[in-house]
Design an enzyme around this catalytic site. Structure first.
Site, mmCIF file in Angstrom:
data_model
loop_
_atom_site.group_PDB
_atom_site.id
_atom_site.type_symbol
_atom_site.label_atom_id
_atom_site.label_comp_id
_atom_site.label_asym_id
_atom_site.label_seq_id
_atom_site.Cartn_x
_atom_site.Cartn_y
_atom_site.Cartn_z
ATOM 1 N N VAL A 126 2.202 -3.579 4.002
ATOM 2 C CA VAL A 126 1.431 -5.160 4.659
ATOM 3 C C VAL A 126 2.685 -5.762 4.771
ATOM 4 O O VAL A 126 2.616 -6.255 5.167
ATOM 5 C CB VAL A 126 0.305 -6.049 4.602
ATOM 6 C CG1 VAL A 126 -0.908 -5.031 4.688
ATOM 7 C CG2 VAL A 126 0.470 -6.003 2.910
ATOM 8 N N TYR A 147 -4.952 4.486 8.105
ATOM 9 C CA TYR A 147 -6.359 4.026 7.768
ATOM 10 C C TYR A 147 -6.996 3.931 9.248
ATOM 11 O O TYR A 147 -7.299 5.550 9.623
ATOM 12 C CB TYR A 147 -6.754 2.568 7.610
ATOM 13 C CG TYR A 147 -5.331 2.012 6.556
ATOM 14 C CD1 TYR A 147 -5.464 2.279 5.531
ATOM 15 C CD2 TYR A 147 -3.988 1.087 6.677
ATOM 16 C CE1 TYR A 147 -4.886 1.682 4.140
ATOM 17 C CE2 TYR A 147 -3.927 0.996 5.393
ATOM 18 C CZ TYR A 147 -4.120 0.943 4.378
ATOM 19 O OH TYR A 147 -3.000 0.953 3.159
ATOM 20 N N SER A 164 0.966 -1.178 -0.287
ATOM 21 C CA SER A 164 0.159 0.479 -0.053
ATOM 22 C C SER A 164 0.980 1.496 0.269
ATOM 23 O O SER A 164 0.233 2.514 -0.530
ATOM 24 C CB SER A 164 -1.209 -0.013 1.288
ATOM 25 O OG SER A 164 -1.975 -0.806 1.145
ATOM 26 N N TYR A 170 -3.279 -2.907 -9.866
ATOM 27 C CA TYR A 170 -2.432 -2.408 -8.930
ATOM 28 C C TYR A 170 -2.221 -3.924 -7.857
ATOM 29 O O TYR A 170 -1.319 -3.337 -7.199
ATOM 30 C CB TYR A 170 -4.737 -2.602 -8.323
ATOM 31 C CG TYR A 170 -4.786 -2.882 -6.088
ATOM 32 C CD1 TYR A 170 -3.993 -1.763 -5.642
ATOM 33 C CD2 TYR A 170 -5.245 -4.038 -5.584
ATOM 34 C CE1 TYR A 170 -3.979 -1.540 -4.422
ATOM 35 C CE2 TYR A 170 -4.948 -3.940 -4.559
ATOM 36 C CZ TYR A 170 -4.617 -2.712 -3.786
ATOM 37 O OH TYR A 170 -4.330 -2.442 -2.383
ATOM 38 N N LYS A 185 0.374 3.430 -3.177
ATOM 39 C CA LYS A 185 -1.619 4.018 -3.263
ATOM 40 C C LYS A 185 -0.797 6.058 -3.397
ATOM 41 O O LYS A 185 -1.564 6.637 -5.075
ATOM 42 C CB LYS A 185 -1.930 3.865 -2.657
ATOM 43 C CG LYS A 185 -2.748 2.094 -2.158
ATOM 44 C CD LYS A 185 -3.244 1.746 -0.697
ATOM 45 C CE LYS A 185 -4.088 0.375 -0.887
ATOM 46 N NZ LYS A 185 -4.429 -0.163 0.710
#
Ligand code: DON
Length: 309
Positions: A259, A241, A63, A189, A66
């Protein structure tokens, strides 16, 4: 004030033995990484590098990709288009949550969570004869000043097990956020998540954002200055998050976790900070990384609300 190299060494010694958390075993290939790996790196806006531990070990971006792919799309399609497809609100939910898509606008709440990031990846197409995959690899090379490849094992491992992300993508299609190329969008992705980087690369990526979009070594513009506030504000409010509030309160820097254990934080106008360590907490953040960056920010008063000068 204690010398930066010395302090990084102390942090490495202090948190290296900490064995809390677990690997991201929902991606089978990530379950078996060596959990004792730990690297910390800092790159300043004038290009100085400080590092300790395994900062040359490759791991997948996950991530952490992103905000950078979002920035690329923002530069290409502009604010209006992006905002009409992906929101700018923290969701307060886990990174892989699907529930908000059923609520209110049926748009992803923000581009840092999976739903928003999958939508963003769907907008990146082949261009000028360059495949979308290569465009993403080129993007990260601009930030890091070296070549990158995709870890195929991690890519396929995620692709074969990504039932939740597939559901998110289909719901995005149902609500007309993305087009019919659902599998291609998911593939991009998963590929951006599988780009191999090391901790020094992450620190350069963060330092480029800290330096108004100019890569500190090459001095080349990677991102238009006008989009830096868009990206940093979203990293600040949504990058961590469902613990973004806690992070803003205790650390006070725009940040993004992945992660596989990568974590970066941006000190605007000053430096990029990055860590790598694969044991993650329930939010998906590296346990050692969060602790090391928290201490570092306190020691040098790096929070955007509490600057040393
Ligand atoms: O989509 C996924 O589940 C992963 N490829 C990325 C998730 C991630 O890194 C969440 N952040 N900490």
């Amino acid at each position: 004030m204690i010398n930066m190299n010395q302090f990084l060494l102390e942090l490495h010694q202090k948190y290296g033995p900490l064995n809390e958390g677990q690997t991201a075993n929902y991606i089978p290939e990530l379950a078996s990484v060596k959990t004792n790996q730990f690297g910390i790196a800092i790159v300043t806006c004038d290009g100085q590098i400080y590092s300790v531990g395994q900062t040359n070990t490759d791991f997948t971006l996950q991530s952490v990709s992103k905000p950078f792919v979002y920035a690329m799309a923002l530069q290409e399609f502009g604010r209006e288009f992006m905002r009409s497809h992906v929101g700018v609100e923290p969701s307060g939910e886990a990174f892989n949550s699907i529930v908000e898509l059923e609520k209110r606008t049926h748009r992803p709440y923000n581009p840092m969570i999976n739903s928003g990031a999958i939508a963003v990846s769907s907008f990146i197409k082949d261009k000028n004869g360059i495949s979308r995959e290569q465009r993403v690899l080129n993007l990260f090379s601009q930030y890091t000043n070296r070549e990158h490849v995709i870890d195929d094992k991690v890519f396929y491992s995620e692709k074969e097990t990504a039932h939740r992300n597939r559901s998110i993508a289909h719901l995005l299609r149902h609500f007309n956020v993305i087009g019919d190329d659902i599998d291609e969008s998911l593939d991009l992705y998963f590929k951006q998540c599988s780009v191999l980087v090391n901790t020094i690369d992450l620190a350069f990526m963060a330092a480029t954002l800290a330096n108004n979009g100019i890569q500190p070594l090459t001095q080349k513009k990677v991102l238009d200055k006008e989009f830096i506030p868009d990206v940093l504000s979203l990293m600040f409010t949504c990058g961590m998050y469902d613990s973004a509030g806690e992070w803003a309160y205790t650390v006070g820097l725009p940040a993004k976790s992945g992660v596989s254990g990568g974590l970066l934080a941006v000190v605007p106008g000053k430096m990029g900070i990055a860590t790598y360590s694969p044991l993650i907490d329930s939010h998906g953040h590296s346990v050692r990384g969060v602790k090391a960056i928290t201490d570092l920010v306190r020691m040098y008063k790096l929070s955007i609300f509490n600057r040393a000068q």
